[in-house]
Scaffold this motif. Structure first.
Motif, PDB file in Angstrom:
ATOM      1  N   ARG A  15       0.961  -1.174  -0.021  1.00 40.57           N
ATOM      2  CA  ARG A  15       0.064   0.051   0.010  1.00 40.57           C
ATOM      3  C   ARG A  15       0.858   1.144   0.211  1.00 40.57           C
ATOM      4  N   SER A  16       0.195   2.353  -0.374  1.00 42.54           N
ATOM      5  CA  SER A  16       0.971   3.617  -0.274  1.00 42.54           C
ATOM      6  C   SER A  16       1.700   3.990   1.055  1.00 42.54           C
ATOM      7  N   PRO A  17       2.693   4.568   1.199  1.00 40.02           N
ATOM      8  CA  PRO A  17       3.126   4.798   2.508  1.00 40.02           C
ATOM      9  C   PRO A  17       2.318   5.881   3.329  1.00 40.02           C
ATOM     10  N   LEU A  18       1.390   6.459   2.549  1.00 42.76           N
ATOM     11  CA  LEU A  18       0.452   7.625   3.152  1.00 42.76           C
ATOM     12  C   LEU A  18      -0.916   6.991   3.083  1.00 42.76           C
ATOM     13  N   TYR A  19      -1.640   7.506   4.133  1.00 40.04           N
ATOM     14  CA  TYR A  19      -3.060   7.366   3.890  1.00 40.04           C
ATOM     15  C   TYR A  19      -3.419   8.525   3.040  1.00 40.04           C
ATOM     16  N   ILE A  31      -2.799  24.886   2.311  1.00 43.07           N
ATOM     17  CA  ILE A  31      -1.741  24.323   2.697  1.00 43.07           C
ATOM     18  C   ILE A  31      -1.911  22.581   2.556  1.00 43.07           C
ATOM     19  N   ASP A  32      -0.900  22.203   1.916  1.00 40.96           N
ATOM     20  CA  ASP A  32      -0.929  20.700   1.746  1.00 40.96           C
ATOM     21  C   ASP A  32      -0.315  19.864   3.014  1.00 40.96           C
ATOM     22  N   TYR A  33      -0.812  18.849   3.515  1.00 35.76           N
ATOM     23  CA  TYR A  33      -0.182  18.238   4.516  1.00 35.76           C
ATOM     24  C   TYR A  33      -0.405  16.682   4.401  1.00 35.76           C
ATOM     25  N   GLU A  34       0.597  15.971   4.868  1.00 33.69           N
ATOM     26  CA  GLU A  34       0.753  14.449   4.890  1.00 33.69           C
ATOM     27  C   GLU A  34      -0.092  13.775   6.005  1.00 33.69           C
ATOM     28  N   ILE A  35      -0.860  12.641   5.642  1.00 30.27           N
ATOM     29  CA  ILE A  35      -1.719  11.847   6.587  1.00 30.27           C
ATOM     30  C   ILE A  35      -1.200  10.706   6.536  1.00 30.27           C
TER      31      ILE A  35
END
Length: 236
Positions: A15-19, A31-35
């Protein structure tokens, strides 16, 4: 092969490393932010605890009203409902979707509504004469700040819900005007003029800097687990 074995097989795939990627508005900018996956798991655990404490059960039919771009804040609610075993039906918060909202509310045994928005309530109010009758069978009604105040003033019990930048604020039936925010994940601050900002704590995969929410309010309680926020203009 059953649906369960298909889900189990899918869970074993890479799976992708990020949700996912969240987007929060900051003034005229975004503003973009990683989950991270751990972030999402904790957010779902928190949402599940809030809903269970409020009395949502597997016997409920829940009408969830949220647009797709609110997934970073509202998807934990949906996944919590799945964990509880409740039936849920999604709709949009826009005025053009009000007929679908009303048809579901009237045709099915809806006992919980989550996320009622300004456009939806405005469109309903323009079509019906008795708001109380429309929501008579709803036991728990979470509404965003404007509709929450409108319903409360009309004598219709509702519970506050609001998106505070990247964070979700969710009140409980015993204190319907005070939004609970997970303080382990989000730090809420109020400026002298009451304007609210939210930043991610170091628990987050991507601890976002303080983002103005565009809302005003007061912090009525704050500890390591919960921040209570009352939006400006909320009923006393």
């Amino acid at each position: 092969m059953t649906r369960q074995t298909m889900l189990e097989a899918a869970a074993r795939l890479p799976r992708s490393p990020l949700y996912g990627i969240g987007v929060a508005r900051s003034g005229d900018d975004y503003i973009d932010y990683e989950i991270g996956w751990d972030d999402f798991a904790r957010d779902t655990d928190w949402a599940h605890a809030q809903l269970v404490a409020a009395g949502v059960t597997g016997d409920d039919h829940v009408l969830v009203t949220t647009p797709n771009h609110e997934a970073p804040q509202m998807s934990p609610i949906v996944h919590a409902l799945r964990r509880i075993g409740a039936t849920y039906t999604p709709t949009e918060t826009y005025g053009w979707d009000v007929n679908r909202f009303l048809s579901i509310l009237r045709s099915f045994p809806v006992t919980v509504v989550i996320g009622l928005g300004e456009e939806t309530l405005g469109a309903i109010s323009s079509q019906v004469d008795d708001l109380r009758a429309e929501f008579a069978k709803v036991r728990l009604l979470w509404a965003r700040s404007g509709p929450h105040a409108t319903l409360t003033n009309a004598g219709i019990p509702s519970i506050g819900l609001e998106l505070l930048g990247p964070a979700l604020g969710l009140a409980v039936p015993s204190a319907p005007h005070d939004l609970q925010v997970n303080a382990a994940e989000w730090q809420v601050t109020a400026a002298d003029d009451g304007s609210l900002s939210v930043a991610g704590t170091h628990a987050r995969h991507d601890p976002v800097p303080a983002i103005p929410t565009g809302l005003t309010g007061t912090l009525t309680q704050q500890d390591e687990n919960t921040t209570l926020v009352r939006i400006g203009g909320a009923p006393a």
